[in-house]
Scaffold this active site. Structure first.
Site, PDB file in Angstrom:
ATOM      1  N   SER A 180       0.831  -1.197   0.000  1.00  0.00           N
ATOM      2  CA  SER A 180       0.000   0.000   0.000  1.00  0.00           C
ATOM      3  C   SER A 180       0.876   1.261   0.000  1.00  0.00           C
ATOM      4  O   SER A 180       1.689   1.447  -0.893  1.00  0.00           O
ATOM      5  CB  SER A 180      -0.955  -0.046   1.194  1.00  0.00           C
ATOM      6  OG  SER A 180      -1.985   0.889   1.059  1.00  0.00           O
ATOM      7  N   ASP A 183      -5.685  -3.712  -2.322  1.00  0.00           N
ATOM      8  CA  ASP A 183      -4.658  -3.441  -1.320  1.00  0.00           C
ATOM      9  C   ASP A 183      -4.078  -4.723  -0.729  1.00  0.00           C
ATOM     10  O   ASP A 183      -4.797  -5.586  -0.230  1.00  0.00           O
ATOM     11  CB  ASP A 183      -5.296  -2.602  -0.213  1.00  0.00           C
ATOM     12  CG  ASP A 183      -4.284  -2.018   0.762  1.00  0.00           C
ATOM     13  OD1 ASP A 183      -3.180  -2.565   0.878  1.00  0.00           O
ATOM     14  OD2 ASP A 183      -4.613  -1.009   1.398  1.00  0.00           O
TER      15      ASP A 183
END
Length: 347
Positions: A44, A202
């Site tokens: 991320s 993610d």
């Protein structure tokens, strides 16, 4: 800061949204003190910083890059999200994401290009101690919702998706790792041989802090350390402080007990495995904790002053950690059972 010696190290950077500014400060401090990244793993927001560092950004240059990241522009609503009043709710419920993520993708592409990097082929390294698919300076963690598994790019491009990793844009992998479900539009990858299109989101959904992703698995003594950098809300965090990583002032509203339980359940599912690993003494001893203070995960309105303060907090945390870290002592304490040392290889 003048460097007296240079030493290789592998780095693992945790995700954390806007809080990830602190990661850049921590990496800057490490490079200023002569630690040269060999391989970097990021998830991320950690993937953004990892990509820049893997491309060669070091020291204050990382601070300059961070300063160019316009977080207000990152929140680029599109599609249903642009509709007044009901748009954000429809985009959220429909799974499209409130934000398109296109501005971020373009920004990462341009920053990497300025550093001379476009595809993973530009980040190849010559390290015969590693499997061929892992001979890259950068690895990015993503979650494949279609296949129901964690994937590491570029390591899994060929085996999972039938794609040549050297041809894949680094910015595409970073963008996929940043696709927080319901907030940013997911990305897709299509296997040219099977025709299956995977939805990627993610990497933090499955592993927000994959500290073991770069560790040796052959039982031999590592030639250099693997440092982890986490974003927390306290100098000595436990699971409660790491849960706060996912909180935002946007969601500071009273919640019915079932919703609060659901929030705790999902957060523990995301953080629990990584926290269990972090609790191990040999992992805690090589992990840098950056206190994010009051900066929120989705604090896209963060002021330049607060952003700089978080960067400096990361720099201080890494500086203090490295001042007392002794690699030989670490090996004596935690690596007594390894076989003969190798000539090279990750820590």
């Amino acid at each position: 800061m003048a460097r007296t010696t240079t030493r290789p190290a592998d780095l693992v950077l945790e995700g954390g949204g806007v809080k990830g500014i602190g990661l850049a400060g921590a990496v800057a401090a490490m490079t200023d003190r002569g630690w040269v990244p060999h391989r970097i793993s990021g998830t991320s927001a950690g993937a953004v910083v990892a990509a820049m560092a893997a491309a060669g950004a070091a020291g204050e240059q990382l601070g300059e890059i961070t300063a160019r990241l316009d977080f207000r522009a990152v929140a680029d609503r599109g599609g249903l999200g642009r509709l007044p009043l009901v748009g954000p709710a429809l985009a959220f419920v429909g799974g499209q994401g409130l934000y398109q993520g296109e501005w971020l993708h373009t920004w990462v592409t341009e920053e990497l290009a300025a550093l001379g990097v476009r595809t993973f082929g530009d980040l190849r390294i010559d390290d015969p101690s590693l499997p061929p698919e892992q001979r890259y300076r950068l690895v990015v963690t993503c979650s494949d919702l279609t296949l129901g598994q964690l994937v590491r790019l570029p390591w899994d491009y060929r085996s999972v998706y039938g794609l040549d990793p050297d041809e894949q844009p680094v910015a595409d992998a970073v963008r996929a790792s940043m696709a927080i479900p319901f907030l940013f539009r997911p990305t897709t990858l299509t296997n040219p041989y099977t025709g299956l299109t995977s939805t990627l989101v993610d990497g933090g959904i499955l592993s927000n802090f994959p500290i073991d992703s770069l560790d040796r698995t052959d039982g031999r003594e590592p030639a250099w350390p693997t440092f982890g950098v986490t974003i927390t809300t306290a100098p000595k965090p436990g699971i409660g402080d790491r849960v706060a990583l996912f909180h935002s002032r946007w969601f500071d509203i009273p919640q019915p007990a079932p919703l609060r339980l659901l929030e705790q359940l999902v957060t523990t599912m995301i953080l629990g495995r990584d926290q269990a690993v972090l609790n191990q003494p040999w992992v805690a001893a090589r992990t840098i904790h950056v206190d994010a203070g009051a900066v929120g995960l989705l604090d896209f309105g963060v002021t330049p002053a607060r952003a700089r303060g978080l960067y400096e907090a990361g720099y201080r945390a890494a500086s203090e950690f490295l001042a007392q870290f002794d690699w030989e002592s670490y090996k004596r304490r935690f690596r007594r059972d390894v076989r003969a040392p190798s000539v090279s290889g990750p820590g």
